[in-house]
Design an enzyme around this catalytic site. Structure first.
Site, PDB file in Angstrom:
ATOM      1  N   GLY A   8     -55.526 -20.198  29.035  1.00  0.00           N
ATOM      2  CA  GLY A   8     -55.731 -18.783  29.373  1.00  0.00           C
ATOM      3  C   GLY A   8     -56.305 -18.012  28.202  1.00  0.00           C
ATOM      4  CB  ALA A   9     -58.235 -19.158  25.295  1.00  0.00           C
ATOM      5  CB  SER A  10     -61.234 -16.599  29.371  1.00  0.00           C
ATOM      6  OG  SER A  10     -60.234 -16.686  30.360  1.00  0.00           O
ATOM      7  NE  ARG A  11     -59.630 -12.823  32.757  1.00  0.00           N
ATOM      8  CZ  ARG A  11     -58.558 -12.428  33.438  1.00  0.00           C
ATOM      9  NH1 ARG A  11     -58.064 -11.224  33.272  1.00  0.00           N
ATOM     10  NH2 ARG A  11     -57.974 -13.240  34.307  1.00  0.00           N
ATOM     11  CG  ASP A  59     -55.855 -24.602  38.596  1.00  0.00           C
ATOM     12  OD1 ASP A  59     -54.856 -24.170  37.996  1.00  0.00           O
ATOM     13  OD2 ASP A  59     -55.983 -24.543  39.838  1.00  0.00           O
ATOM     14  CB  SER A 138     -42.505 -12.396  31.376  1.00  0.00           C
ATOM     15  OG  SER A 138     -42.262 -11.061  31.788  1.00  0.00           O
ATOM     16  CE1 TYR A 151     -45.927 -13.277  35.556  1.00  0.00           C
ATOM     17  CE2 TYR A 151     -44.052 -11.862  35.043  1.00  0.00           C
ATOM     18  CZ  TYR A 151     -45.220 -12.497  34.649  1.00  0.00           C
ATOM     19  OH  TYR A 151     -45.673 -12.339  33.361  1.00  0.00           O
ATOM     20  CE  LYS A 155     -45.094 -15.813  32.925  1.00  0.00           C
ATOM     21  NZ  LYS A 155     -45.945 -16.593  32.020  1.00  0.00           N
ATOM     22  CB  ILE A 184     -48.961  -6.949  26.796  1.00  0.00           C
ATOM     23  CG1 ILE A 184     -47.616  -7.508  26.283  1.00  0.00           C
ATOM     24  CG2 ILE A 184     -50.063  -7.120  25.755  1.00  0.00           C
ATOM     25  CD1 ILE A 184     -47.037  -6.817  25.072  1.00  0.00           C
TER      26      ILE A 184
HETATM   27  P1  NAP Z   1     -54.654 -11.800  31.920  1.00  0.00           P
HETATM   28  O1  NAP Z   1     -55.281 -10.757  31.091  1.00  0.00           O
HETATM   29  O2  NAP Z   1     -54.606 -11.659  33.406  1.00  0.00           O
HETATM   30  O3  NAP Z   1     -55.297 -13.223  31.535  1.00  0.00           O
HETATM   31  C1  NAP Z   1     -54.825 -14.372  32.158  1.00  0.00           C
HETATM   32  C2  NAP Z   1     -55.449 -15.587  31.515  1.00  0.00           C
HETATM   33  O4  NAP Z   1     -54.890 -16.752  32.160  1.00  0.00           O
HETATM   34  C3  NAP Z   1     -56.954 -15.652  31.711  1.00  0.00           C
HETATM   35  O5  NAP Z   1     -57.540 -16.178  30.549  1.00  0.00           O
HETATM   36  C4  NAP Z   1     -57.126 -16.624  32.881  1.00  0.00           C
HETATM   37  O6  NAP Z   1     -58.338 -17.367  32.806  1.00  0.00           O
HETATM   38  C5  NAP Z   1     -55.960 -17.554  32.647  1.00  0.00           C
HETATM   39  N1  NAP Z   1     -55.529 -18.244  33.882  1.00  0.00           N
HETATM   40  C6  NAP Z   1     -55.022 -17.685  35.007  1.00  0.00           C
HETATM   41  N2  NAP Z   1     -54.748 -18.642  35.908  1.00  0.00           N
HETATM   42  C7  NAP Z   1     -55.100 -19.827  35.345  1.00  0.00           C
HETATM   43  C8  NAP Z   1     -55.080 -21.166  35.773  1.00  0.00           C
HETATM   44  N3  NAP Z   1     -54.619 -21.513  36.983  1.00  0.00           N
HETATM   45  N4  NAP Z   1     -55.508 -22.132  34.917  1.00  0.00           N
HETATM   46  C9  NAP Z   1     -55.961 -21.806  33.684  1.00  0.00           C
HETATM   47  N5  NAP Z   1     -56.029 -20.551  33.228  1.00  0.00           N
HETATM   48  C10 NAP Z   1     -55.612 -19.564  34.049  1.00  0.00           C
HETATM   49  O7  NAP Z   1     -53.114 -12.007  31.506  1.00  0.00           O
HETATM   50  P2  NAP Z   1     -52.318 -11.623  30.174  1.00  0.00           P
HETATM   51  O8  NAP Z   1     -51.715 -10.294  30.371  1.00  0.00           O
HETATM   52  O9  NAP Z   1     -53.128 -11.905  28.965  1.00  0.00           O
HETATM   53  O10 NAP Z   1     -51.123 -12.677  30.285  1.00  0.00           O
HETATM   54  C11 NAP Z   1     -51.086 -13.869  29.535  1.00  0.00           C
HETATM   55  C12 NAP Z   1     -49.703 -14.467  29.675  1.00  0.00           C
HETATM   56  O11 NAP Z   1     -48.727 -13.522  29.222  1.00  0.00           O
HETATM   57  C13 NAP Z   1     -49.315 -14.813  31.112  1.00  0.00           C
HETATM   58  O12 NAP Z   1     -48.565 -15.997  31.135  1.00  0.00           O
HETATM   59  C14 NAP Z   1     -48.457 -13.630  31.523  1.00  0.00           C
HETATM   60  O13 NAP Z   1     -47.556 -13.964  32.559  1.00  0.00           O
HETATM   61  C15 NAP Z   1     -47.742 -13.326  30.215  1.00  0.00           C
HETATM   62  N6  NAP Z   1     -47.222 -11.970  30.128  1.00  0.00           N
HETATM   63  C16 NAP Z   1     -48.059 -10.893  30.192  1.00  0.00           C
HETATM   64  C17 NAP Z   1     -47.512  -9.619  30.099  1.00  0.00           C
HETATM   65  C18 NAP Z   1     -48.363  -8.384  30.173  1.00  0.00           C
HETATM   66  O14 NAP Z   1     -47.784  -7.271  30.233  1.00  0.00           O
HETATM   67  N7  NAP Z   1     -49.674  -8.459  30.144  1.00  0.00           N
HETATM   68  C19 NAP Z   1     -46.136  -9.451  29.942  1.00  0.00           C
HETATM   69  C20 NAP Z   1     -45.316 -10.568  29.880  1.00  0.00           C
HETATM   70  C21 NAP Z   1     -45.887 -11.830  29.964  1.00  0.00           C
HETATM   71  P3  NAP Z   1     -59.709 -16.938  33.592  1.00  0.00           P
HETATM   72  O15 NAP Z   1     -59.870 -15.478  33.380  1.00  0.00           O
HETATM   73  O16 NAP Z   1     -60.777 -17.760  32.938  1.00  0.00           O
HETATM   74  O17 NAP Z   1     -59.524 -17.314  35.026  1.00  0.00           O
END
Ligand code: NAP
Length: 244
Positions: A8-11, A59, A138, A151, A155, A184
Protein backbone atom coordinates in the site's frame (compact mmCIF):
# COMPACT_ATOMS: atom_id res chain seq x y z
CA UNK A 1 22.08 -1.53 2.36
CA UNK A 2 18.84 -2.50 4.11
CA UNK A 3 15.68 -3.18 2.14
CA UNK A 4 12.11 -2.56 3.22
CA UNK A 5 9.03 -4.00 1.53
CA UNK A 6 5.98 -1.80 2.03
CA UNK A 7 2.46 -2.74 0.95
CA UNK A 8 0.00 0.00 0.00
CA UNK A 9 2.92 2.31 -0.75
CA UNK A 10 1.23 4.25 -3.56
CA UNK A 11 -0.77 6.56 -1.29
CA UNK A 12 -1.32 7.84 2.24
CA UNK A 13 0.54 6.27 5.16
CA UNK A 14 2.37 3.70 3.01
CA UNK A 15 3.69 6.40 0.68
CA UNK A 16 4.91 8.46 3.66
CA UNK A 17 6.62 5.31 4.99
CA UNK A 18 8.35 4.70 1.65
CA UNK A 19 9.74 8.25 1.61
CA UNK A 20 10.75 8.12 5.29
CA UNK A 21 12.64 4.82 4.82
CA UNK A 22 14.32 6.25 1.71
CA UNK A 23 15.56 9.22 3.77
CA UNK A 24 17.01 6.70 6.26
CA UNK A 25 19.00 5.08 3.44
CA UNK A 26 16.88 1.97 2.86
CA UNK A 27 16.22 0.48 -0.56
CA UNK A 28 12.44 0.37 -1.05
CA UNK A 29 10.27 -2.35 -2.59
CA UNK A 30 6.94 -0.58 -2.98
CA UNK A 31 3.72 -2.55 -3.49
CA UNK A 32 0.71 -0.92 -5.12
CA UNK A 33 -2.59 -2.30 -6.33
CA UNK A 34 -4.87 -0.09 -8.47
CA UNK A 35 -3.30 3.35 -8.61
CA UNK A 36 -0.49 3.12 -11.15
CA UNK A 37 -0.14 6.90 -11.59
CA UNK A 38 0.38 7.37 -7.84
CA UNK A 39 2.86 4.49 -7.76
CA UNK A 40 4.87 5.94 -10.65
CA UNK A 41 4.99 9.37 -9.02
CA UNK A 42 6.22 7.71 -5.81
CA UNK A 43 9.01 6.02 -7.78
CA UNK A 44 10.00 9.43 -9.20
CA UNK A 45 10.10 10.92 -5.68
CA UNK A 46 12.14 7.99 -4.36
CA UNK A 47 14.59 8.26 -7.26
CA UNK A 48 14.96 11.99 -6.63
CA UNK A 49 16.05 11.08 -3.09
CA UNK A 50 18.70 8.75 -4.54
CA UNK A 51 16.81 5.69 -3.30
CA UNK A 52 17.19 2.29 -4.95
CA UNK A 53 13.51 1.46 -5.41
CA UNK A 54 11.24 -0.84 -7.39
CA UNK A 55 7.46 -1.00 -7.80
CA UNK A 56 5.50 -4.25 -7.49
CA UNK A 57 1.85 -4.62 -8.37
CA UNK A 58 -0.03 -7.05 -6.13
CA UNK A 59 -3.40 -7.52 -4.48
CA UNK A 60 -2.33 -8.50 -0.98
CA UNK A 61 -5.45 -10.65 -0.66
CA UNK A 62 -4.14 -12.89 -3.46
CA UNK A 63 -1.59 -15.39 -2.12
CA UNK A 64 -0.10 -16.13 -5.56
CA UNK A 65 0.40 -12.42 -6.31
CA UNK A 66 2.08 -11.87 -2.94
CA UNK A 67 4.34 -14.88 -3.46
CA UNK A 68 5.41 -13.56 -6.87
CA UNK A 69 6.05 -10.08 -5.43
CA UNK A 70 8.12 -11.36 -2.50
CA UNK A 71 10.17 -13.65 -4.74
CA UNK A 72 10.83 -10.84 -7.25
CA UNK A 73 11.81 -8.38 -4.50
CA UNK A 74 14.15 -10.89 -2.84
CA UNK A 75 15.79 -11.63 -6.20
CA UNK A 76 16.14 -7.92 -7.02
CA UNK A 77 17.43 -6.73 -3.62
CA UNK A 78 18.98 -9.95 -2.24
CA UNK A 79 17.14 -9.74 1.09
CA UNK A 80 14.21 -8.04 2.79
CA UNK A 81 15.18 -6.66 6.19
CA UNK A 82 11.91 -4.97 7.10
CA UNK A 83 8.32 -5.62 6.10
CA UNK A 84 5.60 -2.99 6.57
CA UNK A 85 2.10 -4.40 6.18
CA UNK A 86 0.19 -1.21 5.50
CA UNK A 87 -2.21 -1.99 2.61
CA UNK A 88 -5.78 -1.73 3.78
CA UNK A 89 -9.33 -0.87 2.90
CA UNK A 90 -12.12 0.71 4.95
CA UNK A 91 -15.90 0.84 4.63
CA UNK A 92 -18.64 2.41 6.74
CA UNK A 93 -21.88 0.44 6.91
CA UNK A 94 -24.48 -0.48 9.49
CA UNK A 95 -23.82 -4.02 10.69
CA UNK A 96 -27.27 -5.04 9.46
CA UNK A 97 -26.36 -3.89 5.92
CA UNK A 98 -23.09 -5.82 5.75
CA UNK A 99 -22.98 -8.65 3.22
CA UNK A 100 -20.93 -11.82 3.40
CA UNK A 101 -18.91 -10.42 0.46
CA UNK A 102 -18.17 -7.18 2.40
CA UNK A 103 -16.94 -9.27 5.33
CA UNK A 104 -14.82 -11.60 3.18
CA UNK A 105 -13.13 -8.79 1.25
CA UNK A 106 -12.37 -6.75 4.39
CA UNK A 107 -10.86 -9.71 6.21
CA UNK A 108 -9.00 -11.01 3.18
CA UNK A 109 -7.28 -7.67 2.46
CA UNK A 110 -6.69 -6.28 5.96
CA UNK A 111 -5.89 -9.53 7.79
CA UNK A 112 -5.28 -12.03 4.99
CA UNK A 113 -2.80 -9.66 3.35
CA UNK A 114 -0.71 -9.55 6.52
CA UNK A 115 -0.69 -13.35 6.67
CA UNK A 116 0.31 -13.78 3.02
CA UNK A 117 3.21 -11.31 3.10
CA UNK A 118 4.57 -12.67 6.39
CA UNK A 119 4.33 -16.24 5.10
CA UNK A 120 6.45 -15.28 2.07
CA UNK A 121 8.96 -12.88 3.66
CA UNK A 122 9.60 -14.52 7.04
CA UNK A 123 11.60 -17.56 5.82
CA UNK A 124 14.41 -15.26 4.62
CA UNK A 125 14.38 -13.34 7.92
CA UNK A 126 14.50 -16.60 9.90
CA UNK A 127 17.43 -17.82 7.80
CA UNK A 128 19.32 -14.59 8.46
CA UNK A 129 18.25 -14.55 12.13
CA UNK A 130 17.22 -10.93 11.72
CA UNK A 131 14.19 -8.98 10.59
CA UNK A 132 11.57 -6.38 11.45
CA UNK A 133 7.86 -6.59 10.75
CA UNK A 134 5.47 -3.72 11.41
CA UNK A 135 1.76 -4.25 10.85
CA UNK A 136 -0.55 -1.27 10.55
CA UNK A 137 -3.64 -1.86 12.67
CA UNK A 138 -5.95 0.94 13.88
CA UNK A 139 -7.27 2.36 17.12
CA UNK A 140 -10.61 0.90 15.98
CA UNK A 141 -9.02 -2.53 16.25
CA UNK A 142 -8.51 -1.78 19.94
CA UNK A 143 -11.72 0.02 20.85
CA UNK A 144 -14.12 -1.01 18.06
CA UNK A 145 -16.02 1.52 15.95
CA UNK A 146 -19.72 1.82 15.22
CA UNK A 147 -20.60 1.13 11.56
CA UNK A 148 -17.18 -0.45 11.07
CA UNK A 149 -17.62 -3.89 12.62
CA UNK A 150 -15.81 -5.74 9.81
CA UNK A 151 -13.01 -3.13 9.66
CA UNK A 152 -12.60 -3.19 13.46
CA UNK A 153 -12.57 -7.01 13.48
CA UNK A 154 -9.91 -7.11 10.74
CA UNK A 155 -7.70 -4.67 12.64
CA UNK A 156 -8.17 -6.56 15.93
CA UNK A 157 -7.09 -9.69 14.05
CA UNK A 158 -3.89 -7.92 13.02
CA UNK A 159 -3.15 -7.17 16.68
CA UNK A 160 -3.68 -10.79 17.75
CA UNK A 161 -1.59 -11.99 14.80
CA UNK A 162 1.23 -9.60 15.74
CA UNK A 163 1.35 -10.64 19.40
CA UNK A 164 1.36 -14.35 18.57
CA UNK A 165 3.93 -14.15 15.76
CA UNK A 166 6.21 -11.98 17.94
CA UNK A 167 6.32 -14.78 20.52
CA UNK A 168 7.00 -17.42 17.90
CA UNK A 169 9.79 -15.69 15.98
CA UNK A 170 11.44 -13.68 18.79
CA UNK A 171 13.94 -16.50 19.47
CA UNK A 172 14.93 -16.27 15.79
CA UNK A 173 15.86 -12.59 16.03
CA UNK A 174 12.77 -11.19 14.30
CA UNK A 175 10.62 -8.50 15.93
CA UNK A 176 6.93 -8.04 15.10
CA UNK A 177 5.03 -4.96 16.18
CA UNK A 178 1.88 -3.02 15.37
CA UNK A 179 1.27 0.64 14.84
CA UNK A 180 -2.33 1.66 15.58
CA UNK A 181 -3.01 5.05 13.98
CA UNK A 182 -5.84 7.30 15.08
CA UNK A 183 -7.52 9.54 12.52
CA UNK A 184 -4.93 10.40 9.86
CA UNK A 185 -5.22 12.84 6.99
CA UNK A 186 -5.38 10.49 3.97
CA UNK A 187 -7.82 9.65 1.18
CA UNK A 188 -9.26 6.94 3.44
CA UNK A 189 -10.90 9.75 5.43
CA UNK A 190 -11.84 11.89 2.42
CA UNK A 191 -15.55 11.17 2.98
CA UNK A 192 -15.62 12.47 6.57
CA UNK A 193 -17.68 15.67 6.85
CA UNK A 194 -16.09 18.84 8.29
CA UNK A 195 -18.41 18.44 11.32
CA UNK A 196 -17.24 14.86 11.96
CA UNK A 197 -13.61 15.89 11.57
CA UNK A 198 -14.10 18.81 13.98
CA UNK A 199 -15.75 16.44 16.50
CA UNK A 200 -12.86 13.97 16.20
CA UNK A 201 -10.33 16.79 16.73
CA UNK A 202 -12.35 17.93 19.75
CA UNK A 203 -12.06 14.44 21.30
CA UNK A 204 -8.29 14.31 20.71
CA UNK A 205 -6.02 15.67 23.47
CA UNK A 206 -3.64 17.07 20.83
CA UNK A 207 -6.69 18.78 19.20
CA UNK A 208 -6.04 17.69 15.60
CA UNK A 209 -5.86 14.70 13.32
CA UNK A 210 -2.49 13.19 12.43
CA UNK A 211 -0.39 13.26 9.29
CA UNK A 212 0.86 10.20 7.37
CA UNK A 213 4.41 11.34 8.13
CA UNK A 214 3.75 11.11 11.88
CA UNK A 215 2.72 7.47 11.47
CA UNK A 216 5.73 6.81 9.22
CA UNK A 217 8.08 8.12 11.92
CA UNK A 218 6.75 5.49 14.35
CA UNK A 219 7.11 2.74 11.74
CA UNK A 220 10.70 3.70 10.94
CA UNK A 221 11.47 3.80 14.67
CA UNK A 222 10.14 0.24 15.17
CA UNK A 223 12.31 -0.99 12.28
CA UNK A 224 15.46 0.73 13.53
CA UNK A 225 18.24 -0.12 15.96
CA UNK A 226 16.71 1.93 18.77
CA UNK A 227 13.72 -0.44 18.90
CA UNK A 228 15.82 -3.63 19.04
CA UNK A 229 14.32 -4.81 22.38
CA UNK A 230 10.70 -4.04 21.45
CA UNK A 231 8.43 -6.79 20.11
CA UNK A 232 4.78 -7.82 20.30
CA UNK A 233 3.71 -4.24 21.01
CA UNK A 234 0.90 -2.04 19.75
CA UNK A 235 2.06 1.57 19.45
CA UNK A 236 -0.86 4.00 19.21
CA UNK A 237 -0.18 7.07 17.07
CA UNK A 238 -3.43 8.88 17.81
CA UNK A 239 -2.73 12.20 19.52
CA UNK A 240 -3.97 10.65 22.78
CA UNK A 241 -7.45 9.85 21.38
CA UNK A 242 -7.83 6.47 23.12
CA UNK A 243 -6.02 7.41 26.31
CA UNK A 244 -3.57 5.10 28.11
P1 NAP B 1 -5.31 5.04 1.66
O1 NAP B 1 -4.86 6.44 1.56
O2 NAP B 1 -6.70 4.67 1.26
O3 NAP B 1 -4.26 4.11 0.89
C1 NAP B 1 -4.45 2.73 0.89
C2 NAP B 1 -3.26 2.06 0.26
O4 NAP B 1 -3.48 0.63 0.33
C3 NAP B 1 -3.08 2.40 -1.21
O5 NAP B 1 -1.71 2.50 -1.50
C4 NAP B 1 -3.70 1.21 -1.94
O6 NAP B 1 -3.07 0.95 -3.20
C5 NAP B 1 -3.36 0.09 -0.99
N1 NAP B 1 -4.27 -1.06 -1.12
C6 NAP B 1 -5.61 -1.10 -0.89
N2 NAP B 1 -6.08 -2.33 -1.12
C7 NAP B 1 -5.03 -3.09 -1.52
C8 NAP B 1 -4.88 -4.43 -1.92
N3 NAP B 1 -5.91 -5.28 -1.94
N4 NAP B 1 -3.63 -4.87 -2.24
C9 NAP B 1 -2.57 -4.04 -2.21
N5 NAP B 1 -2.66 -2.75 -1.86
C10 NAP B 1 -3.87 -2.27 -1.53
O7 NAP B 1 -5.19 4.51 3.17
P2 NAP B 1 -4.32 5.04 4.41
O8 NAP B 1 -5.16 5.97 5.18
O9 NAP B 1 -2.96 5.44 3.98
O10 NAP B 1 -4.25 3.69 5.26
C11 NAP B 1 -3.11 2.87 5.28
C12 NAP B 1 -3.29 1.85 6.39
O11 NAP B 1 -3.47 2.54 7.63
C13 NAP B 1 -4.51 0.95 6.22
O12 NAP B 1 -4.21 -0.35 6.66
C14 NAP B 1 -5.53 1.60 7.14
O13 NAP B 1 -6.51 0.68 7.57
C15 NAP B 1 -4.64 2.08 8.27
N6 NAP B 1 -5.22 3.15 9.07
C16 NAP B 1 -5.54 4.35 8.50
C17 NAP B 1 -6.08 5.34 9.30
C18 NAP B 1 -6.47 6.69 8.75
O14 NAP B 1 -7.09 7.48 9.50
N7 NAP B 1 -6.13 7.04 7.53
C19 NAP B 1 -6.30 5.11 10.66
C20 NAP B 1 -5.97 3.88 11.20
C21 NAP B 1 -5.42 2.91 10.38
P3 NAP B 1 -3.66 1.51 -4.62
O15 NAP B 1 -4.02 2.93 -4.40
O16 NAP B 1 -2.52 1.32 -5.58
O17 NAP B 1 -4.82 0.64 -4.99
Amino acid sequence: MKTVLITGASRGIGRACALAFAREGYAVAACWHKNEAAARSLLDELSALGCDAELYRADVADPAAVEAMAAAAEKRFGHIDALVNNAGIAQQKLFTDLTAADWDRMLSVNAGGVFHTCRCVLPGMLRRHSGRIVNISSIWGISGASCEVHYSASKAAVIGFTRALAQEVGPSGVTVNCVAPGVIDTEMNANLSPETLAALCGETPLCRIGSPEEVADAVVFLCGGKARFITGQVLKVDGGFLGG
